[in-house]
Design a protein around this motif. Structure first.
Motif, PDB file in Angstrom:
ATOM      1  N   PRO A  28       0.828  -1.211   0.000  1.00 38.73           N
ATOM      2  CA  PRO A  28       0.000   0.000   0.000  1.00 38.73           C
ATOM      3  C   PRO A  28       0.862   1.260   0.000  1.00 38.73           C
ATOM      4  N   HIS A  29       0.408   2.261  -0.718  1.00 36.50           N
ATOM      5  CA  HIS A  29       1.087   3.551  -0.732  1.00 36.50           C
ATOM      6  C   HIS A  29       0.045   4.617  -1.033  1.00 36.50           C
ATOM      7  N   TYR A  30       0.395   5.851  -0.782  1.00 39.31           N
ATOM      8  CA  TYR A  30      -0.507   6.949  -1.084  1.00 39.31           C
ATOM      9  C   TYR A  30      -0.216   7.488  -2.477  1.00 39.31           C
ATOM     10  N   GLY A  31      -1.227   7.464  -3.341  1.00 49.22           N
ATOM     11  CA  GLY A  31      -1.116   8.029  -4.670  1.00 49.22           C
ATOM     12  C   GLY A  31      -1.641   9.450  -4.679  1.00 49.22           C
ATOM     13  N   LYS A  32      -1.964   9.922  -5.868  1.00 53.54           N
ATOM     14  CA  LYS A  32      -2.495  11.273  -5.985  1.00 53.54           C
ATOM     15  C   LYS A  32      -3.814  11.368  -5.227  1.00 53.54           C
ATOM     16  N   ASN A  33      -4.092  12.545  -4.699  1.00 56.33           N
ATOM     17  CA  ASN A  33      -5.282  12.794  -3.880  1.00 56.33           C
ATOM     18  C   ASN A  33      -5.244  12.028  -2.564  1.00 56.33           C
TER      19      ASN A  33
ATOM     20  N   GLN B 248      -5.056   8.976  -1.854  1.00 57.82           N
ATOM     21  CA  GLN B 248      -5.795   7.722  -1.759  1.00 57.82           C
ATOM     22  C   GLN B 248      -4.818   6.564  -1.697  1.00 57.82           C
ATOM     23  N   ARG B 249      -5.148   5.590  -0.870  1.00 59.71           N
ATOM     24  CA  ARG B 249      -4.326   4.391  -0.782  1.00 59.71           C
ATOM     25  C   ARG B 249      -4.423   3.610  -2.086  1.00 59.71           C
ATOM     26  N   GLU B 250      -3.275   3.182  -2.593  1.00 60.79           N
ATOM     27  CA  GLU B 250      -3.224   2.383  -3.811  1.00 60.79           C
ATOM     28  C   GLU B 250      -2.340   1.166  -3.593  1.00 60.79           C
ATOM     29  N   VAL B 251      -2.603   0.132  -4.390  1.00 55.91           N
ATOM     30  CA  VAL B 251      -1.770  -1.068  -4.397  1.00 55.91           C
ATOM     31  C   VAL B 251      -1.597  -1.496  -5.850  1.00 55.91           C
ATOM     32  N   PHE B 252      -0.359  -1.679  -6.277  1.00 56.36           N
ATOM     33  CA  PHE B 252      -0.100  -2.220  -7.607  1.00 56.36           C
ATOM     34  C   PHE B 252      -0.222  -3.742  -7.546  1.00 56.36           C
ATOM     35  N   VAL B 253      -1.072  -4.290  -8.390  1.00 58.68           N
ATOM     36  CA  VAL B 253      -1.283  -5.732  -8.435  1.00 58.68           C
ATOM     37  C   VAL B 253      -0.254  -6.353  -9.391  1.00 58.68           C
TER      38      VAL B 253
ATOM     39  N   LEU C 241     -12.669  -1.919   0.585  1.00 52.63           N
ATOM     40  CA  LEU C 241     -12.611  -1.283   1.894  1.00 52.63           C
ATOM     41  C   LEU C 241     -11.816  -2.173   2.843  1.00 52.63           C
ATOM     42  N   ILE C 242     -10.698  -1.653   3.336  1.00 51.90           N
ATOM     43  CA  ILE C 242      -9.843  -2.389   4.262  1.00 51.90           C
ATOM     44  C   ILE C 242      -9.639  -1.537   5.505  1.00 51.90           C
ATOM     45  N   GLU C 243     -10.085  -2.057   6.632  1.00 53.01           N
ATOM     46  CA  GLU C 243      -9.987  -1.343   7.905  1.00 53.01           C
ATOM     47  C   GLU C 243     -10.545   0.069   7.781  1.00 53.01           C
ATOM     48  N   SER C 244     -11.741   0.156   7.202  1.00 54.39           N
ATOM     49  CA  SER C 244     -12.490   1.413   7.055  1.00 54.39           C
ATOM     50  C   SER C 244     -11.829   2.412   6.112  1.00 54.39           C
ATOM     51  N   GLU C 245     -10.870   1.965   5.320  1.00 52.45           N
ATOM     52  CA  GLU C 245     -10.209   2.852   4.363  1.00 52.45           C
ATOM     53  C   GLU C 245     -10.328   2.265   2.963  1.00 52.45           C
ATOM     54  N   SER C 246     -10.704   3.117   2.002  1.00 51.60           N
ATOM     55  CA  SER C 246     -10.831   2.672   0.622  1.00 51.60           C
ATOM     56  C   SER C 246      -9.444   2.523  -0.001  1.00 51.60           C
ATOM     57  N   VAL C 247      -9.183   1.353  -0.562  1.00 52.23           N
ATOM     58  CA  VAL C 247      -7.896   1.072  -1.190  1.00 52.23           C
ATOM     59  C   VAL C 247      -8.129   0.733  -2.658  1.00 52.23           C
TER      60      VAL C 247
ATOM     61  N   ARG D 228       5.276 -11.270   0.358  1.00 53.28           N
ATOM     62  CA  ARG D 228       4.515 -12.502   0.583  1.00 53.28           C
ATOM     63  C   ARG D 228       3.638 -12.385   1.829  1.00 53.28           C
ATOM     64  N   ALA D 229       4.179 -11.757   2.877  1.00 49.70           N
ATOM     65  CA  ALA D 229       3.411 -11.598   4.112  1.00 49.70           C
ATOM     66  C   ALA D 229       2.191 -10.721   3.879  1.00 49.70           C
ATOM     67  N   PHE D 230       2.352  -9.655   3.076  1.00 51.12           N
ATOM     68  CA  PHE D 230       1.221  -8.768   2.826  1.00 51.12           C
ATOM     69  C   PHE D 230       0.151  -9.465   1.993  1.00 51.12           C
ATOM     70  N   ARG D 231       0.587 -10.250   0.995  1.00 49.29           N
ATOM     71  CA  ARG D 231      -0.393 -10.958   0.178  1.00 49.29           C
ATOM     72  C   ARG D 231      -1.162 -11.982   1.001  1.00 49.29           C
ATOM     73  N   GLN D 232      -0.490 -12.622   1.953  1.00 52.01           N
ATOM     74  CA  GLN D 232      -1.172 -13.568   2.830  1.00 52.01           C
ATOM     75  C   GLN D 232      -2.212 -12.856   3.684  1.00 52.01           C
ATOM     76  N   LEU D 233      -1.877 -11.615   4.117  1.00 46.61           N
ATOM     77  CA  LEU D 233      -2.822 -10.828   4.900  1.00 46.61           C
ATOM     78  C   LEU D 233      -4.048 -10.484   4.073  1.00 46.61           C
ATOM     79  N   LEU D 234      -3.839 -10.078   2.825  1.00 48.21           N
ATOM     80  CA  LEU D 234      -4.963  -9.744   1.947  1.00 48.21           C
ATOM     81  C   LEU D 234      -5.842 -10.966   1.692  1.00 48.21           C
ATOM     82  N   ASP D 235      -5.215 -12.117   1.493  1.00 48.69           N
ATOM     83  CA  ASP D 235      -5.974 -13.338   1.221  1.00 48.69           C
ATOM     84  C   ASP D 235      -6.827 -13.756   2.412  1.00 48.69           C
ATOM     85  N   SER D 236      -6.379 -13.369   3.615  1.00 46.24           N
ATOM     86  CA  SER D 236      -7.110 -13.776   4.814  1.00 46.24           C
ATOM     87  C   SER D 236      -8.291 -12.871   5.124  1.00 46.24           C
ATOM     88  N   LEU D 237      -8.356 -11.701   4.439  1.00 44.92           N
ATOM     89  CA  LEU D 237      -9.451 -10.756   4.712  1.00 44.92           C
ATOM     90  C   LEU D 237     -10.755 -11.220   4.072  1.00 44.92           C
TER      91      LEU D 237
END
Length: 211
Positions: free
Chosen positions: A52-57, A59-64, A146-152, A202-211
């Motif tokens: 996750p990172h902050y892009g323009k405006n 907003q949280r973004e993630v490159f897939v 929506l992840i932890e009340s934040e739009s990503v 890998r740890a972050f992807r595992q976290l996303l998969d568990s949500l």
């Protein structure tokens, strides 16, 4: 590329495709040409997927993973710049810039040729503190979650326009360094950094998969 400066207190400059954090009063140091040896090359991680990172405006973004696949498969002349400045062109994919992507990151390699551009690139990294990367891109396809009340925003397809050497990139984990032909220790250090980034992604992807 137009930059939109926010207040001097927050010290953030936004480009059309992302942002660069730096002290508001800071200015790039003058480039000092340095000796360039045959075989030296720039190596770097231009983007890390799944982070996750902050892009323009802001907003949280993630490159897939795979989001730049179409750009890399095309004949598009992706550029290597300094600070997203089109007047500071170092190389393109049509000459010495090489770009590769796997399921974890986007990486670059560029020969540090015995030219003025090569000397500028080497000085920018070694003396100008540009030891991170930032990508310039246009979003083609994405979805929001929506992840932890934040739009990503998850970017699944983006047109890669350029990669810049910067002091502070938007995506954590990017890097840029000069690999000297006569010094294998830099290669070992770079490989160690890659291993650390692998574990983090890998740890972050595992976290996303568990949500």
């Amino acid at each position: 590329m137009r930059l939109e400066r926010r207040s001097a207190s927050d010290g953030i400059e936004y480009s059309a495709t992302g942002f660069i954090e730096r002290p508001a009063a800071a200015r790039p140091a003058p480039f000092t040409k340095s000796v360039v040896a045959d075989g030296d090359e720039l190596v770097g991680t231009a983007c890390v997927y799944g982070v996750p990172h902050y892009g323009k405006n802001r907003q949280r973004e993630v490159f897939v993973p795979g989001c730049f696949a179409r750009s890399l498969a095309s004949q598009q002349a992706i550029r290597l710049l300094l600070d997203h400045d089109e007047s500071k062109l170092i190389a393109t994919r049509a000459d010495s810039l090489r770009i590769e992507s796997d399921d974890l990151r986007l990486t670059i390699r560029c020969k540090v040729a015995g030219t003025s551009a090569g000397a500028v690139m080497k000085a920018a990294v070694n003396e100008g503190g540009r030891m991170e990367c930032s990508v310039g891109y246009n979003v083609v396809e994405s979805y929001e979650r929506l992840i932890e009340s934040e739009s990503v925003k998850f970017i699944t397809d983006a047109r890669l326009l350029e990669i810049s050497l910067v002091r502070k990139g938007a995506v954590p984990g990017t890097s840029a360094s000069i690999r000297y032909a006569s010094d294998s220790s830099l290669l070992k250090a770079f490989q160690g950094l890659e291993d650390a980034l692998d574990a983090r992604s890998r740890a972050f992807r595992q976290l996303l998969d568990s949500l």
